[in-house]
Design a protein around this motif. Structure first.
Motif, PDB file in Angstrom:
ATOM      1  N   THR A 247       0.862  -1.180   0.000  1.00 46.53           N
ATOM      2  CA  THR A 247       0.000   0.000   0.000  1.00 46.53           C
ATOM      3  C   THR A 247       0.902   1.234   0.000  1.00 46.53           C
ATOM      4  O   THR A 247       2.083   1.156   0.347  1.00 46.53           O
ATOM      5  CB  THR A 247      -0.915   0.022   1.238  1.00 46.53           C
ATOM      6  N   LYS A 248       0.354   2.358  -0.412  1.00 46.18           N
ATOM      7  CA  LYS A 248       1.171   3.572  -0.472  1.00 46.18           C
ATOM      8  C   LYS A 248       1.728   3.942   0.894  1.00 46.18           C
ATOM      9  O   LYS A 248       2.879   4.389   1.007  1.00 46.18           O
ATOM     10  CB  LYS A 248       0.353   4.726  -1.042  1.00 46.18           C
ATOM     11  N   ARG A 249       0.957   3.730   1.947  1.00 48.22           N
ATOM     12  CA  ARG A 249       1.425   4.039   3.289  1.00 48.22           C
ATOM     13  C   ARG A 249       2.565   3.105   3.678  1.00 48.22           C
ATOM     14  O   ARG A 249       3.577   3.542   4.239  1.00 48.22           O
ATOM     15  CB  ARG A 249       0.257   3.925   4.281  1.00 48.22           C
ATOM     16  N   GLN A 250       2.426   1.805   3.394  1.00 45.45           N
ATOM     17  CA  GLN A 250       3.484   0.852   3.711  1.00 45.45           C
ATOM     18  C   GLN A 250       4.763   1.181   2.944  1.00 45.45           C
ATOM     19  O   GLN A 250       5.864   1.131   3.494  1.00 45.45           O
ATOM     20  CB  GLN A 250       3.025  -0.570   3.371  1.00 45.45           C
ATOM     21  N   PHE A 251       4.612   1.513   1.663  1.00 39.73           N
ATOM     22  CA  PHE A 251       5.776   1.831   0.843  1.00 39.73           C
ATOM     23  C   PHE A 251       6.485   3.082   1.372  1.00 39.73           C
ATOM     24  O   PHE A 251       7.715   3.114   1.478  1.00 39.73           O
ATOM     25  CB  PHE A 251       5.333   2.039  -0.607  1.00 39.73           C
ATOM     26  N   TYR A 252       5.708   4.102   1.719  1.00 39.30           N
ATOM     27  CA  TYR A 252       6.294   5.347   2.214  1.00 39.30           C
ATOM     28  C   TYR A 252       7.004   5.131   3.545  1.00 39.30           C
ATOM     29  O   TYR A 252       8.135   5.600   3.748  1.00 39.30           O
ATOM     30  CB  TYR A 252       5.210   6.406   2.348  1.00 39.30           C
ATOM     31  N   CYS A 265       4.340  10.142  -1.144  1.00 38.80           N
ATOM     32  CA  CYS A 265       4.660   8.831  -1.706  1.00 38.80           C
ATOM     33  C   CYS A 265       4.987   8.952  -3.194  1.00 38.80           C
ATOM     34  O   CYS A 265       5.906   8.294  -3.694  1.00 38.80           O
ATOM     35  CB  CYS A 265       3.478   7.876  -1.494  1.00 38.80           C
ATOM     36  N   GLU A 266       4.240   9.803  -3.907  1.00 36.17           N
ATOM     37  CA  GLU A 266       4.496  10.001  -5.335  1.00 36.17           C
ATOM     38  C   GLU A 266       5.867  10.620  -5.559  1.00 36.17           C
ATOM     39  O   GLU A 266       6.617  10.192  -6.451  1.00 36.17           O
ATOM     40  CB  GLU A 266       3.402  10.873  -5.957  1.00 36.17           C
ATOM     41  N   ASP A 267       6.211  11.631  -4.751  1.00 35.50           N
ATOM     42  CA  ASP A 267       7.527  12.266  -4.882  1.00 35.50           C
ATOM     43  C   ASP A 267       8.648  11.278  -4.548  1.00 35.50           C
ATOM     44  O   ASP A 267       9.695  11.264  -5.201  1.00 35.50           O
ATOM     45  CB  ASP A 267       7.622  13.488  -3.966  1.00 35.50           C
ATOM     46  N   LEU A 268       8.400  10.459  -3.517  1.00 36.85           N
ATOM     47  CA  LEU A 268       9.400   9.473  -3.129  1.00 36.85           C
ATOM     48  C   LEU A 268       9.642   8.474  -4.256  1.00 36.85           C
ATOM     49  O   LEU A 268      10.790   8.138  -4.561  1.00 36.85           O
ATOM     50  CB  LEU A 268       8.941   8.748  -1.863  1.00 36.85           C
ATOM     51  N   MET A 284       2.664   2.540 -10.156  1.00 44.68           N
ATOM     52  CA  MET A 284       1.884   3.013  -9.014  1.00 44.68           C
ATOM     53  C   MET A 284       0.404   2.947  -9.370  1.00 44.68           C
ATOM     54  O   MET A 284      -0.031   3.474 -10.389  1.00 44.68           O
ATOM     55  CB  MET A 284       2.270   4.447  -8.648  1.00 44.68           C
ATOM     56  N   GLY A 285      -0.341   2.251  -8.535  1.00 42.90           N
ATOM     57  CA  GLY A 285      -1.768   2.147  -8.740  1.00 42.90           C
ATOM     58  C   GLY A 285      -2.527   3.195  -7.940  1.00 42.90           C
ATOM     59  O   GLY A 285      -1.966   4.194  -7.483  1.00 42.90           O
TER      60      GLY A 285
END
Length: 329
Positions: A247-252, A265-268, A284-285
């Motif tokens: 998930t975006k939160r997990q990835f960040y 998350c997108e910038d990262l 990225m979904g």
């Protein structure tokens, strides 16, 4: 064994299509481009079994109604009809065999006995005796079988069956329900329809060894079972897609130490794509980030390096403080 392997082909197709369908639904939900995701479809092999009117089951059924047909004439028709198929192999010599290239392995079949086993006729006396049984279960097994008094065999077709019925069957191109192949195919189709109407869950059982020896693991045999059960195909299907997903939160939370401070998350992901990731190896979904194994390994290696450097810095500073405190005393 011929019919069992045919059933395994159908169930394998159901398994692969189900896994593939789940993958595609996930990608569609997340708006991920899945054009590169392919899978091996065994539909051609299944068509070789059941496609009208030249499928092997239909040819076998036809031969059962020819008075002079033998197992060798059946073999000749199979060679002539499917000799050019990628999933069918003729013997190099005059051996009475043919080989079907199933998804699990190439299986040779000796043709002797095929027609007799496919007919599996029951005499009138046997059918009437079983139907009159006082055992309810035994009698119920033959409720759907009627007896033709004039023919001396069960009405599903056997010795004494009229030639007109045979010609009618051949002209309509439908299966005679007397053959074992026809009954097996109908029952298998009913099973597939039932399974498709449910929420599928697959459980694969792997035997550690074939000799039932405790505390012994036969790796080659276990690998063979994994291949035959379709597990390796499922893993291969996941690998050609994006098997690693956060998930975006997990990835960040996991990789924010690799990017600039206060980045989204997108910038990262853009920063990581510029420095570490290859184009086309991640997407990225809507709610998740999808990665291939190689890119995941790169990120994990870089994360380990950064955390190791940070841990070293913390340890170095702590040790310096401890030694400095001792010295100042």
């Amino acid at each position: 064994q011929f019919f069992i392997n045919y059933a395994n082909e159908k169930l394998q197709q159901l398994f692969v299509h189900h896994v593939f369908k789940i993958e595609l639904e996930e990608y569609k939900k997340e708006r991920i481009n899945a054009e590169s995701v392919k899978f091996v479809d065994n539909q051609i092999c299944i068509d070789m079994f059941e496609r009208k009117p030249v499928g092997m089951l239909y040819i076998m059924d036809d031969e059962c109604f020819f008075p002079k047909a033998t197992d060798l004439t059946l073999l000749e028709k199979l060679h002539r009809t499917h000799g050019g198929s990628l999933y069918y192999e003729k013997p190099k010599g005059p051996d009475p065999i043919f080989t079907v290239k199933h998804y699990a392995a190439d299986v040779p079949y000796v043709v002797y006995g095929f027609l007799d086993k496919n007919k599996d006729d029951l005499g009138k006396d046997v059918v009437m005796c079983v139907k009159a049984s006082k055992n309810k279960l035994v009698a119920q097994l033959f409720q759907g079988v009627s007896v033709d008094e004039s023919s001396g065999r069960d009405s599903t077709g056997g010795k004494g069956a009229k030639p007109q019925a045979t010609r009618s069957r051949r002209s309509t191109g439908t299966f005679s329900q007397s053959s074992v192949g026809a009954q097996f195919k109908a029952q298998l189709q009913l099973l597939i329809s039932t399974l498709e109407s449910t929420q599928l869950h697959f459980v694969r059982c792997i035997k550690p060894n074939s000799d039932k020896i405790p505390d012994y693991y036969d790796a080659p045999d276990a690998l063979r079972q994994l291949r035959c059960s379709g597990v390796m195909d499922a893993l291969r299907l996941r690998r050609v897609g994006f098997p690693i997903r956060f998930t975006k939160r997990q990835f960040y939370d996991r990789y924010r130490l690799l990017g600039p401070n206060n980045a989204t998350c997108e910038d990262l992901l853009k920063e990581l794509a510029w420095e570490h990731l290859d184009a086309g190896q991640f997407q990225m979904g809507v709610t998740k980030v999808f990665l291939r194994d190689t890119e995941f390994s790169k990120l994990e290696a870089e994360r380990f390096t950064r955390t190791h450097e940070a841990a070293t810095m913390i340890q170095k500073t702590a040790r310096m403080f401890i030694q400095k405190s001792k010295y100042q005393r």
